[in-house]
Design an enzyme around this catalytic site. Structure first.
Site, PDB file in Angstrom:
ATOM      1  N   GLY A 107       0.752  -1.212   0.032  1.00 37.56           N
ATOM      2  CA  GLY A 107      -0.050   0.148  -0.051  1.00 37.56           C
ATOM      3  C   GLY A 107       0.957   1.377  -0.007  1.00 37.56           C
ATOM      4  N   CYS A 108      -0.024   2.430  -0.453  1.00 40.69           N
ATOM      5  CA  CYS A 108       0.993   3.714  -0.435  1.00 40.69           C
ATOM      6  C   CYS A 108       1.492   4.270   0.841  1.00 40.69           C
ATOM      7  CB  CYS A 108       0.156   4.575  -1.230  1.00 40.69           C
ATOM      8  SG  CYS A 108      -1.629   4.974  -0.605  1.00 40.69           S
TER       9      CYS A 108
END
Length: 322
Positions: free
Chosen positions: A131-132
């Site tokens: 994920g970011c």
């Protein structure tokens, strides 16, 4: 060598569009399928107007699974597993998933954070892209975790651009809400904490510390800024040296001794890190582009590693600067 036949599933969204922008200029890639249930039959430029004149591609809801070398999955969280189960991809097809569905490394998937799992990624056929927020937080803290410096609660704040919320409209992603506005969401309970703790536990099996994370919605389109800190009695120079050593073989993660800012990383696959020591706390800043190092750029980096390519191919991008 013939080019690698590649499909992008869910290519109409932000991460799918960003993947297309990268892959169509990648010297080793032939895009054979751009998939979208909602945009089927539309030309590429009708969905991504900035790509007009680039490629003669049409969105489809049909997938020819045979003869594909690689598949990027850009589907909404929770929909990927059922999609994979409904399609018979060859066991040698490299599948890179950008959703949360396989980040627990289930069903043969490897967690695709190159700064930790580069060796495993090079032989993987199933890769779960991080994920970011998870990418930015992990890269900020991993050298400290590896050194065993973290023995207290870690405090983290992070602010992300509006593209992090996806292309589907929601009340908090409208221009009238985001503009000139900042707000907190998922206080101490962000979904990316699970994968962060998983990685930290793999790097240091004794790691059990609390991570108190405050995520903010930013009033800008793209980018993530992280500030993390914890008690540290060592010298700042020792910490900087440890961080540079940890990342010396990772071309996209750069430790800067000068101040950093968000514009340095927007439109790049870089993670910039800067360290300070104040009030007996080691303070770490990290910055990434949420759509590139936080999503599609890192997915291409994983693609390069999985196919034995130079991991920087197709990713030598320049920041916007101004």
């Amino acid at each position: 060598m013939s080019k690698l036949k590649t499909a992008v599933i869910g290519a109409a969204g932000y991460t799918g569009g960003e993947l297309l922008r990268l892959l169509m200029h990648h010297p080793e890639v032939e895009i054979t399928c751009i998939h979208s249930n909602s945009q089927k039959g539309k030309k590429l430029e009708e969905v991504h107007p900035d790509l007009i004149g680039e490629k003669d591609l049409v969105f489809t809801d049909q997938i020819l699974c045979k003869n594909l070398n690689a598949v990027f999955l850009c589907l909404p969280h929770g929909e990927t597993k059922s999609f994979v189960n409904q399609h018979s991809f060859h066991e040698d097809t490299v599948i890179i998933d950008l959703s949360t569905d396989y980040r627990d490394e289930s069903e043969g998937f490897i967690y695709g954070l190159p700064e930790v799992k580069k060796t495993e990624i090079r032989s993987a056929k199933r890769i779960a892209n991080p994920g970011c927020f998870a990418t930015a937080i992990q890269l900020a803290l991993l050298p400290s975790i590896a050194k065993g410096w973290v023995n207290h609660t870690i405090h983290v704040t992070g602010i992300t651009g509006s593209t992090g919320a996806g292309k589907k409209l929601a009340e908090t992603s409208h221009f009238s809400y985001r503009n000139n506005n900042i707000s907190v969401y998922k206080l101490f309970n962000h979904q990316h904490l699970k994968e962060i703790k998983q990685t930290f536990g793999q790097v240091d099996e004794k790691f059990q510390n609390e991570i108190l994370f405050v995520p903010y919605r930013g009033n800008f389109p793209r980018g993530i800024w992280i500030t993390a800190y914890f008690p540290y009695l060592g010298e700042l120079s020792k910490a900087i040296e440890a961080y540079k050593t940890f990342y010396e073989e990772h071309p996209f993660t750069i430790v800067s001794e000068g101040d950093i800012d968000l514009k340095q990383i927007v439109n790049t696959n870089k993670c910039l890190i800067h360290l300070k020591k104040e009030a007996d706390q080691l303070v770490i800043y990290s910055a990434i582009d949420n759509l590139l190092k936080g999503a599609s750029g890192q997915a291409v980096q994983n693609f390069n590693l999985a196919f034995g390519l130079d991991e920087t191919i197709g990713l030598k991008l320049k920041s916007i600067g101004f």
